[in-house]
Each structure stands twice: as structure tokens, then as C-alpha cells.
Write an enzyme that holds these catalytic residues in place. Sequence first.
Site, mmCIF file in Angstrom:
data_model
loop_
_atom_site.group_PDB
_atom_site.id
_atom_site.type_symbol
_atom_site.label_atom_id
_atom_site.label_comp_id
_atom_site.label_asym_id
_atom_site.label_seq_id
_atom_site.Cartn_x
_atom_site.Cartn_y
_atom_site.Cartn_z
ATOM 1 C CE LYS A 230 -13.910 -1.761 18.308
ATOM 2 N NZ LYS A 230 -13.139 -1.655 17.058
ATOM 3 C CG ASN A 231 -12.849 2.358 17.242
ATOM 4 O OD1 ASN A 231 -12.561 1.163 17.256
ATOM 5 N ND2 ASN A 231 -13.852 2.844 16.534
ATOM 6 C CB CYS B 175 -13.136 -5.919 6.480
ATOM 7 S SG CYS B 175 -13.860 -4.295 6.392
ATOM 8 N NE ARG C 194 -12.903 -0.349 7.505
ATOM 9 C CZ ARG C 194 -13.152 -0.597 8.783
ATOM 10 N NH1 ARG C 194 -13.815 -1.680 9.117
ATOM 11 N NH2 ARG C 194 -12.736 0.221 9.718
ATOM 12 C CG ASP D 21 -18.165 2.682 14.189
ATOM 13 O OD1 ASP D 21 -18.224 2.187 13.050
ATOM 14 O OD2 ASP D 21 -17.082 2.872 14.788
ATOM 15 N NE ARG E 105 -13.011 -7.369 15.750
ATOM 16 C CZ ARG E 105 -12.722 -6.876 14.552
ATOM 17 N NH1 ARG E 105 -13.345 -7.346 13.506
ATOM 18 N NH2 ARG E 105 -11.846 -5.933 14.400
#
Length: 423
Positions: free
Chosen positions: A22-23, A118, A123, A309, A401
Amino acid sequence: MDSILVTGNGPLNGAIPIAGAKNACLTLMPATLLSEEPLTLTNAPRLSDIRTMTSLLQSLGAEVTALQDGKVLAMSSHAIDNHTAHYDIVRKMRASILVLGPLLARDGHAVVSLPGGCAIGARPVDLHLKALEAMGAELDLRDGYVHAKAPGGRLHGGVVDFPLVSVGATENALLAATLAKGTTVLKNAAREPEIIDLAECLIRMGAQIEGHGTSTVTIQGVERLNGATHPVVTDRIELGTYMLAPAICGGEVELLGGRRNLLEAFCQTLEQAGVEVTDTDTGLKVTHKAGRVKAVDVVTEPFPGFPTDLQAQMMALMCTADGVATLEEKIFENRFMHAPELMRMGAQIDLQGGTAKVTGVDRLKGAPVMATDLRASVSLILAGLAAEGETRVSRVYHLDRGYEHVVRKLSSVGAKIERIKES
Ligand code: UD1
């Protein structure tokens, strides 16, 4: 809102294919803005964040077509007619800021909403902005938006010395520098596999980049970039997450497409905990006999350190480890929102600032819990796999997501998990 129901059961056995990252995909997609020729990404993950980036690029005038059920993204940016990324999209996904560098490099102007806070902390995006300023960008922050201009219509090379390692700021600077006039040097750059993947894609498009994967990246700007086809690198966070499934409830699972060099520090931590990790011809195999793992301490760090993560998922494993584990979160403040939810399942966790002390218990107990962010949600699913009874995880839109087909993937190795659709 949908929820996921997990019933703790025995060992897991089989193989799980790992998707494209994803990233990586979220930073590769804005690269389309740098060329008038088509950019095609293969091995793309099917996720809501990718659909959000698709909408954002389309709102700018790019053509983005999902082929082969979304695994291939065919993009073309020959007609960019809008240079504003609106708050409505940016607030949904912080990675939207990654269109700023490319738009500015391409046409010399861009307006991008500031992302705001967030769930896992403030961030800010100051490092993104400072990097672009070092390349000559003039920035004006008003009404919640960054109004950016390159004098004379083109950025120039510059030296960017990041005061702290930022994945996103390195990506934005790298994207922008490819078309800047002259040489840009990024110091204290992020070294994540997703940065290497981005640089490799940009090189396929004709960019001149050296040093990616080290902390000093040098980019010689070119006049134009061409089209390319590029496969998205394997998702190391999805990989690590599913490696934890057999570690937490026993069994033997092969993660297809997995590679140790994407997750060296994480693999070492698992091995210290007593879990076997083996390289195979097709991926990585994780083997663990049912029973408690050993408690191990974790400190999150930029790559090649232990990834933030995977901190929530590792905490789920430590909840039933033998002993006391200390998990220190050094990347984001406020990234322990999964801890109180795990405590609802019987976990013993003592939170002190950026440190969580987890005292392993024999067994967790199923409970209704709430996902607070992407990685927190999957940590609750992992905990549920090992718990006695049923765990219902609500607010699973967070999960959509970043994890494609989570129910299908975990069921295929024997987990009892289902998605409960609710209107
Ligand atoms: C990316 C990943 C995210 C991962 C994180 C760290 C994407 C889409 N997201 O996020 O999953 O958790 O890397 O590995 O790739 N910071 C500043 N100013 C800035 C930018 C960052 O102070 O301008 C701080 C952040 O608040 C954080 C630290 O730097 O404390 C690292 O953040 P960063 O590496 O930028 O994370 P993201 O790129 O947002």
C-alpha cells in the site's frame, strides 16, 4: 458499519499470498504526474486508500484505470487541468500530500490542503515543505492550504538535510527533484523499501537517481520523464502481520512473495521469541508449535529498525508471551490506542508515555472491541485468533484501507473469521 467476528481456534496451516505494498503504491501513483506518457503499475493492492489516491489523481485531470480487478493501474497524466488537492480528499488520507512535489515539479504551481491531525498523533508536514523550499519553492500557508509556486515555473536542485527521518518527506522531495533543474542531495533520507521502489520506478521513467536505500540520495534533474511499467514491491507490513498469525496461535504458514530483507529486524525479533522463520523458494515460512512464545522487547525505529506499523500486531503477540515485554514507540506519539482494547480482552498492559509494558497472560478472552486505526484493527484480529471465545472488531473500515481480503486470507489457513455486514 461492518464488523469482523473472530473465534479463537487451533493452529493455522497453509499459505497466504502477500499483496503489493500500500505505502509503495501510494507514492508510486503520484509519479504519473511527472510524465505525459502512461505509467502502469502492476501488483497493485486492492484497497480503499488506493481508490482514494485514484480519486485524487482523477480530480487533477489524470486518467487512472484499474485493470485485472484492480491489480493493474494504468495511469496517464497528459492533461492535468487542476492543481488543487481539496481538503475533502486530503483529510481522508494523509498520503495525498504526495501530489504536492510532482505537481510543483511538473507545472510550477500547486495548492494542497494541509492534512490536519490523525488518530496516531499530530503528524505535521513541515519536513515536506522545507524540502520543497530548499528546491526553490515559494510557499504560502493560508485557509488550511499550502499554496506553492516555483519561481520561473521550475524547481531547482538543492541540498535537503532532514532533521529527522521522514518517509513521506523523502518521497515528496525525491519525486520533485527528478524534474528540478540541477542536482538535489537528500541527506538523512529514509531508507525504507518503499523509497527504493519509488526510486526504481522513477529510474525506469528516465530519472537520474543514485544512493536510494542509503541515507544520502542524489538526484540529477532531467528535462522530462517518459512512461514505464513497474511492479509494486511486496507489502512488508502485510507480510509481518500474517507472519504473526501462526506465531500467535501455532501452526505453519508460508507467506508467498515474502522476503527476509524487507523485514530483517522484525524476523530477528520473532526468532528471539522462539518462532521459526525459514526462507523458501516462494517466500517465507513461519512455524510455531502451539504454546506461549518468549517475551521480547521492541523499539520502533526507521528502516532497517523494527517498523512502527508492526508495533500493534507485535503487542498482540506479547499479550500471551511468557514474561514481560517492553514495547517502546519512537516514531509516533499516541500510537497505543489498541492497548486499552487489548486490555478488554484480558491483556495486562501498563502504559507510560511512549512505552508499554506487557505482562503475558495464559490466554486472552474474546470481547467486543473497536478498531482505532489501520494497524490497531489488525492487531485486534490477531488477538482474537488466539483468544478464548468470540471477538467482534467494529469500525473495520480502517482495515479496508490497508488489508485486502483479510477474511479470505486468514480463512484459507484455517482461521474462524467472518465479516458481518451491517447497514
Ligand atoms: C509513512 C507510512 C506510515 C508509517 C510511517 C513511518 C505511508 C503512506 N505511510 O508515514 O504507514 O507508519 O511512514 O514508517 O507511507 N514528521 C514531522 N514532519 C513531517 C513529516 C513527518 O515531524 O513533515 C514526523 C512524524 O510526525 C513522525 C515521523 O516524522 O513522528 C516519521 O513520520 P513519516 O516517516 O513522515 O511518516 P509518514 O510518511 O507520514
